[in-house]
Design an enzyme around this catalytic site. Sequence first.
Site, PDB file in Angstrom:
ATOM      1  N   ASP A 141      27.377  77.664  57.857  1.00  0.00           N
ATOM      2  CA  ASP A 141      26.443  78.604  57.223  1.00  0.00           C
ATOM      3  C   ASP A 141      27.209  79.516  56.265  1.00  0.00           C
ATOM      4  O   ASP A 141      28.391  79.781  56.457  1.00  0.00           O
ATOM      5  CB  ASP A 141      25.746  79.427  58.315  1.00  0.00           C
ATOM      6  CG  ASP A 141      24.523  80.163  57.780  1.00  0.00           C
ATOM      7  OD1 ASP A 141      24.061  79.845  56.667  1.00  0.00           O
ATOM      8  OD2 ASP A 141      24.039  81.075  58.475  1.00  0.00           O
TER       9      ASP A 141
ATOM     10  N   ASN B  25      15.600  73.118  56.423  1.00  0.00           N
ATOM     11  CA  ASN B  25      16.123  73.168  55.044  1.00  0.00           C
ATOM     12  C   ASN B  25      15.245  72.310  54.147  1.00  0.00           C
ATOM     13  O   ASN B  25      14.891  72.681  53.038  1.00  0.00           O
ATOM     14  CB  ASN B  25      17.545  72.577  54.946  1.00  0.00           C
ATOM     15  CG  ASN B  25      18.623  73.415  55.603  1.00  0.00           C
ATOM     16  OD1 ASN B  25      19.677  72.898  55.959  1.00  0.00           O
ATOM     17  ND2 ASN B  25      18.390  74.707  55.757  1.00  0.00           N
TER      18      ASN B  25
HETATM   19  C1  FPP Z   1      24.043  76.852  54.698  1.00  0.00           C
HETATM   20  O1  FPP Z   1      24.319  77.661  53.614  1.00  0.00           O
HETATM   21  C2  FPP Z   1      24.499  75.524  54.546  1.00  0.00           C
HETATM   22  C3  FPP Z   1      23.733  74.402  54.437  1.00  0.00           C
HETATM   23  C4  FPP Z   1      22.483  74.259  53.708  1.00  0.00           C
HETATM   24  C5  FPP Z   1      24.217  73.213  55.135  1.00  0.00           C
HETATM   25  C6  FPP Z   1      25.623  72.824  54.860  1.00  0.00           C
HETATM   26  C7  FPP Z   1      25.789  72.119  53.573  1.00  0.00           C
HETATM   27  C8  FPP Z   1      26.995  71.906  53.006  1.00  0.00           C
HETATM   28  C9  FPP Z   1      28.267  72.330  53.613  1.00  0.00           C
HETATM   29  C10 FPP Z   1      27.068  71.244  51.679  1.00  0.00           C
HETATM   30  C11 FPP Z   1      27.188  69.774  51.648  1.00  0.00           C
HETATM   31  C12 FPP Z   1      27.537  69.030  52.872  1.00  0.00           C
HETATM   32  C13 FPP Z   1      28.015  67.773  52.847  1.00  0.00           C
HETATM   33  C14 FPP Z   1      28.273  67.053  54.113  1.00  0.00           C
HETATM   34  C15 FPP Z   1      28.319  67.089  51.599  1.00  0.00           C
HETATM   35  P1  FPP Z   1      23.167  78.632  53.179  1.00  0.00           P
HETATM   36  O2  FPP Z   1      22.668  78.169  51.868  1.00  0.00           O
HETATM   37  O3  FPP Z   1      22.134  78.730  54.258  1.00  0.00           O
HETATM   38  O4  FPP Z   1      23.963  79.969  53.061  1.00  0.00           O
HETATM   39  P2  FPP Z   1      23.332  81.423  53.145  1.00  0.00           P
HETATM   40  O5  FPP Z   1      22.768  81.599  54.535  1.00  0.00           O
HETATM   41  O6  FPP Z   1      24.509  82.313  52.875  1.00  0.00           O
HETATM   42  O7  FPP Z   1      22.276  81.505  52.078  1.00  0.00           O
END
Ligand code: FPP
Length: 261
Positions: free
Chosen positions: A21, A69
């Site tokens: 996250d 998501n």
């Molecule tokens: C949360 O960040 C993360 C995700 C949506 C999932 C994880 C995705 C990745 C690490 C990118 C790609 C993965 C692979 C395997 C290629 P957020 O957007 O919720 O962060 P925030 O809470 O700070 O807004």
Amino acid sequence: MALYRRLDPERMPHHVAIIMDGNGRWAGKRSLKRFLGHQKGADAVQYIVETCSRIGLPWLTLYAFSLENNLKRPRTEVNFLMMLLRTYLNNNVQRMNDNNVRIRYIGRTEELPGEVRERMQWAEEATVRNTGTTLTLALNYGSRSEIVDAVRRIAAEVKAGKLQPGDINEQDIDRNLYTAYMPDPDLLIRTSGEMRISNYLLWQIAYTEILVTDRLWPDYRGIHLLEAIEEYQRRERRFGGLNTGTESDDVSSLPDRQLVL
Ligand code: FPP
């Protein structure tokens, strides 16, 4: 790796699960677009996978894309994440093979776009013979829907007369979850500080040690994983039993101070 040498080889976790996250916050802090945070997050994935391979961790399960998501993020962001996944697989399968890493997936992956599924299958087949770390990506994953899917399969077994309702046990649930091929996680790490499980591996983490770090996922590196394992080794796992070396508590013998507390 001084920290690695400090770890007790007898008490290494077998399975680490991570809620990655903080990509958006990482980008926001730098006045960058969220997309760039995700891109850096994908780089962090590969660093961590290679650390796991180097330390001989057999199972790593990453929450890469949740059902929520998929439903709740803007289409442009979902499309970008799908593109990032395809690029990640394209660019890293060779390195996975060099590091003896096998890739697998859990989630309602059949609902993902065809070109993404095609790349996923390609990567899975290309790494199927690797025997080091199994990297599982949770994609279009939600734990409650995983349990719903398991219940549906069990109901079908009952309907077919293969199982009696009164005989259903925990193993029947286990073997019908997407995670049937792996042991339960020993350690669950969540980055960027939120104290939530977010519908991740609810059944499987019944006795898992949970560690939340304020570090944002794009900044997470192997050293931080080793620190997390060190913290894990400091904890004593009880699986619902008593602390080793303590006697069953006779409450009447406790000092008053402890009774007040
Ligand atoms: C949360 O960040 C993360 C995700 C949506 C999932 C994880 C995705 C990745 C690490 C990118 C790609 C993965 C692979 C395997 C290629 P957020 O957007 O919720 O962060 P925030 O809470 O700070 O807004």
